[in-house]
Enzyme design. Structure first.
Site, PDB file in Angstrom:
ATOM      1  N   ARG A  42      54.151   8.601 -16.874  1.00  0.00           N
ATOM      2  CA  ARG A  42      53.688   9.823 -17.537  1.00  0.00           C
ATOM      3  C   ARG A  42      54.797  10.861 -17.674  1.00  0.00           C
ATOM      4  O   ARG A  42      54.849  11.603 -18.663  1.00  0.00           O
ATOM      5  CB  ARG A  42      52.480  10.395 -16.799  1.00  0.00           C
ATOM      6  CG  ARG A  42      51.222   9.540 -17.001  1.00  0.00           C
ATOM      7  CD  ARG A  42      50.160   9.801 -15.946  1.00  0.00           C
ATOM      8  NE  ARG A  42      49.836  11.201 -15.863  1.00  0.00           N
ATOM      9  CZ  ARG A  42      49.125  11.762 -14.868  1.00  0.00           C
ATOM     10  NH1 ARG A  42      48.663  10.994 -13.877  1.00  0.00           N
ATOM     11  NH2 ARG A  42      48.867  13.041 -14.875  1.00  0.00           N
TER      12      ARG A  42
ATOM     13  N   ASP B  92      46.177   6.397 -11.468  1.00  0.00           N
ATOM     14  CA  ASP B  92      45.678   7.746 -11.182  1.00  0.00           C
ATOM     15  C   ASP B  92      44.281   7.956 -11.765  1.00  0.00           C
ATOM     16  O   ASP B  92      43.835   7.181 -12.615  1.00  0.00           O
ATOM     17  CB  ASP B  92      46.609   8.787 -11.816  1.00  0.00           C
ATOM     18  CG  ASP B  92      47.931   8.867 -11.071  1.00  0.00           C
ATOM     19  OD1 ASP B  92      47.966   8.510  -9.881  1.00  0.00           O
ATOM     20  OD2 ASP B  92      48.912   9.299 -11.693  1.00  0.00           O
TER      21      ASP B  92
ATOM     22  N   ARG C 124      48.232   1.254  -7.831  1.00  0.00           N
ATOM     23  CA  ARG C 124      47.361   2.425  -7.894  1.00  0.00           C
ATOM     24  C   ARG C 124      47.385   2.867  -9.345  1.00  0.00           C
ATOM     25  O   ARG C 124      48.446   2.881  -9.960  1.00  0.00           O
ATOM     26  CB  ARG C 124      47.935   3.577  -7.081  1.00  0.00           C
ATOM     27  CG  ARG C 124      48.051   3.282  -5.630  1.00  0.00           C
ATOM     28  CD  ARG C 124      48.763   4.431  -4.940  1.00  0.00           C
ATOM     29  NE  ARG C 124      48.796   4.142  -3.510  1.00  0.00           N
ATOM     30  CZ  ARG C 124      48.692   5.058  -2.561  1.00  0.00           C
ATOM     31  NH1 ARG C 124      48.579   6.322  -2.867  1.00  0.00           N
ATOM     32  NH2 ARG C 124      48.698   4.700  -1.302  1.00  0.00           N
TER      33      ARG C 124
ATOM     34  N   TYR D 221      52.957  -0.457 -19.181  1.00  0.00           N
ATOM     35  CA  TYR D 221      51.986   0.584 -19.484  1.00  0.00           C
ATOM     36  C   TYR D 221      52.117   0.957 -20.955  1.00  0.00           C
ATOM     37  O   TYR D 221      53.230   0.965 -21.511  1.00  0.00           O
ATOM     38  CB  TYR D 221      52.258   1.844 -18.659  1.00  0.00           C
ATOM     39  CG  TYR D 221      51.779   1.782 -17.229  1.00  0.00           C
ATOM     40  CD1 TYR D 221      50.449   2.056 -16.916  1.00  0.00           C
ATOM     41  CD2 TYR D 221      52.646   1.468 -16.199  1.00  0.00           C
ATOM     42  CE1 TYR D 221      50.010   2.029 -15.598  1.00  0.00           C
ATOM     43  CE2 TYR D 221      52.204   1.436 -14.873  1.00  0.00           C
ATOM     44  CZ  TYR D 221      50.884   1.719 -14.591  1.00  0.00           C
ATOM     45  OH  TYR D 221      50.442   1.689 -13.295  1.00  0.00           O
TER      46      TYR D 221
END
Lengths: 254, 254
Positions: free
Chosen positions: A197, A52, A50, A110
Site C-alpha cells: 500500500r 489488513d 496477514r 498483490y
C-alpha cells in the site's frame, strides 16, 4: 497426519484482516469455525499471510493438519456450506508433510485497483480506492520501476511487526489503465507490513507531482518513511496470487 | 419552479428498496436527506419505480422541484458529497414542467444475473442469484419468448399493490450465458409487483424441467400464480434502463 492445503477467496470488507484477534471478527476465525464443523473437532489453519482489515483475496492459501478422512475434492462443498457468503473455499489438495502456507511461499502478487473518475460507482464501493483527481498511469508505471529488484524496503513499510531484515526482492510492479480503472500489480518474494500500500501511495504521489518518478531509488536508499508517499487505503488491495512448488503450487495456479 | 431529473445508481444490498418507509432505511430516504443538505430545505423526490429490498439499479431516474439556483452540471458532485458510498448521482438535467419520473416513463429494462457454478464467488455475494445446479440458457430463452408481447400478467405478479389493469407489453426478454453467469434482460412498458422476478423464476423452472418452456402462453392465460415458477430472489435484479422522451431521455441514455 494429513496436511491439507486449500485455495480460498474472500471479500475482506467485513473482516479485520486474516489473523485471529481477541475482539474483532477475522477471516481465519470464520474459516476455523467452518472447519471445526466439517471435521467435528477444533482445527487450526495456517494462512499464507496477514492481510489488513478491508483487504481482499482473489487467491489465498491456507493449510491444516487432520486425521479426518474427508476427500479433498469434496472439502470445498462441505466448507462452503458453513462459511458466510463473503468467504469461499475453491479447491484443496493433500500437501507434503512439511508444507506451510507462509513458510513454503516462493512469491506473492498483490493487485491494487484505483477508480480514477469524477463519479463514484456504488458497485465498486469498498472494492477500490476512489480517487477523483486525474492520475497518469504512465508516470505511475515509471515510478513503480524504481521499486523493482532487491532493495531495503524500510522506507515503504509501517513499523508494527518485528522482522529480521527489511530487504525484499520485487519481481515486477506494473501499472496500467483500463478505462476509469488503474490496475497496479506487484509481485515480490515477501512484503513488509503495509509495503504494497505504501508503494501504491508513492506511485500516486509521483503522478500528482509530489515526488519525482525517477527518485524512487534514492527514497529507498534513505530508509526514511517520510520521503515516500502515503499508505494507500486497504479497500483497493487484493492478494491475487501465491506461488509454491509441487502439488500446492499446481492447485494455486488452477 | 424548476423540475430537475437525476440519473442515479445504487447497490440495494443495505436498503429496504427505493420507497420511503416508517422504520427501515430506503434509497429514497438517503437521497432526500442528501438533497435537503444540498438545497438547504426538505425536498421530496419522485422515483421511476419502487424497487424491492436488496434490488439494485445501474440506471434509475428521480426528479424534484426546487427554486434553488444550483447548476445541473454540478448537482452530482454536491449530492455525492452527502450520499453514502453505495448510492450515487451520475447526471442531472432540467426537465419539462410536467415531467414525472414514474408517469412519463415509456419503458423500463431490468437485468437479472444468475451465477450458475459449483463454487460461490465471494465478490458476487448479494449481487447475483447463486444457483449451483446446472441451468440451460437456451431452454430459459425459449421459455422467455412466451412472455414477449401484450398479455395479462396476473399469473406472474404478487398481490400487494392495487393496479387498474394487469395487462402489460413485454418488448423483449432475452437470456444468454457468459461463462458461469446467466444474464436475463427484460424490457416492458411497465412491471407488476414481483413480475420480473417471477418471470425469471419461471424460466429457471423451465430449465429444471418443472415447466414446459412452450407452456408460458397457457400459464399466462390461466391467470394462476401457482402455475408459474417461484419468485427469484431480489439480489440478482438490477434496474438497467428507463426510457423517456425529450431531454431526460437523452440524459438517461448517456
Amino acid at each position: 497426519m494429513r496436511n491439507i492445503a486449500m485455495r480460498l477467496r474472500y471479500d475482506g470488507t467485513n473482516y479485520h484482516g486474516w489473523q485471529i484477534q481477541d475482539k474483532d471478527i477475522t477471516v481465519q476465525q470464520v474459516v476455523e469455525e467452518a472447519l471445526g464443523k466439517v471435521l467435528k473437532t477444533p482445527t487450526r489453519v495456517v494462512g499464507c499471510g496477514r492481510t489488513d482489515a478491508g483487504v481482499h483475496a482473489q487467491r489465498y492459501c491456507a493449510n491444516f493438519r487432520t486425521d479426518a478422512r474427508i476427500p479433498v475434492d469434496k472439502l470445498h462443498l462441505a466448507m462452503n456450506a458453513h462459511l458466510p457468503g463473503d468467504v469461499a473455499v475453491c479447491d484443496a489438495v493433500e500437501a507434503d508433510e512439511d508444507f506451510n502456507s507462509i513458510l513454503s511461499c516462493v512469491k506473492k502478487e498483490y493487485t491494487y485497483y484505483i477508480h480514477n473518475s469524477n463519479i463514484r460507482d456504488p458497485f465498486l464501493d469498498k472494492r477500490v480506492w476512489f480517487h477523483p483527481s486525474a492520475l497518469d498511469a504512465d508516470i505511475m508505471h515509471r515510478a513503480a520501476q524504481g521499486f523493482v529488484g532487491t532493495h531495503d524496503f524500510a522506507a515503504v513499510r509501517s513499523v508494527g511487526t518485528d522482522v529480521k531484515s527489511t530487504v525484499r526482492t520485487v519481481h515486477w510492479f506494473d501499472v496500467e489503465r483500463k478505462g476509469d480503472i488503474i490496475i497496479l500489480r506487484v509481485c515480490a518474494n515477501g512484503f513488509l507490513y503495509n509495503m504494497a500500500r505504501a508503494m501504491v501511495g508513492t506511485t500516486v504521489f509521483a503522478s500528482l507531482g509530489k515526488i519525482n518518478p525517477d527518485d524512487i531509488g534514492s527514497i529507498l536508499d534513505s530508509g526514511d518513511r517520510c520521503l515516500a508517499g502515503p499508505t494507500a487505503p486497504p479497500q483497493g488491495l487484493y492478494m491475487t496470487n501465491v506461488w509454491y512448488d509441487g502439488e500446492v503450487g499446481t492447485m494455486m495456479q488452477r
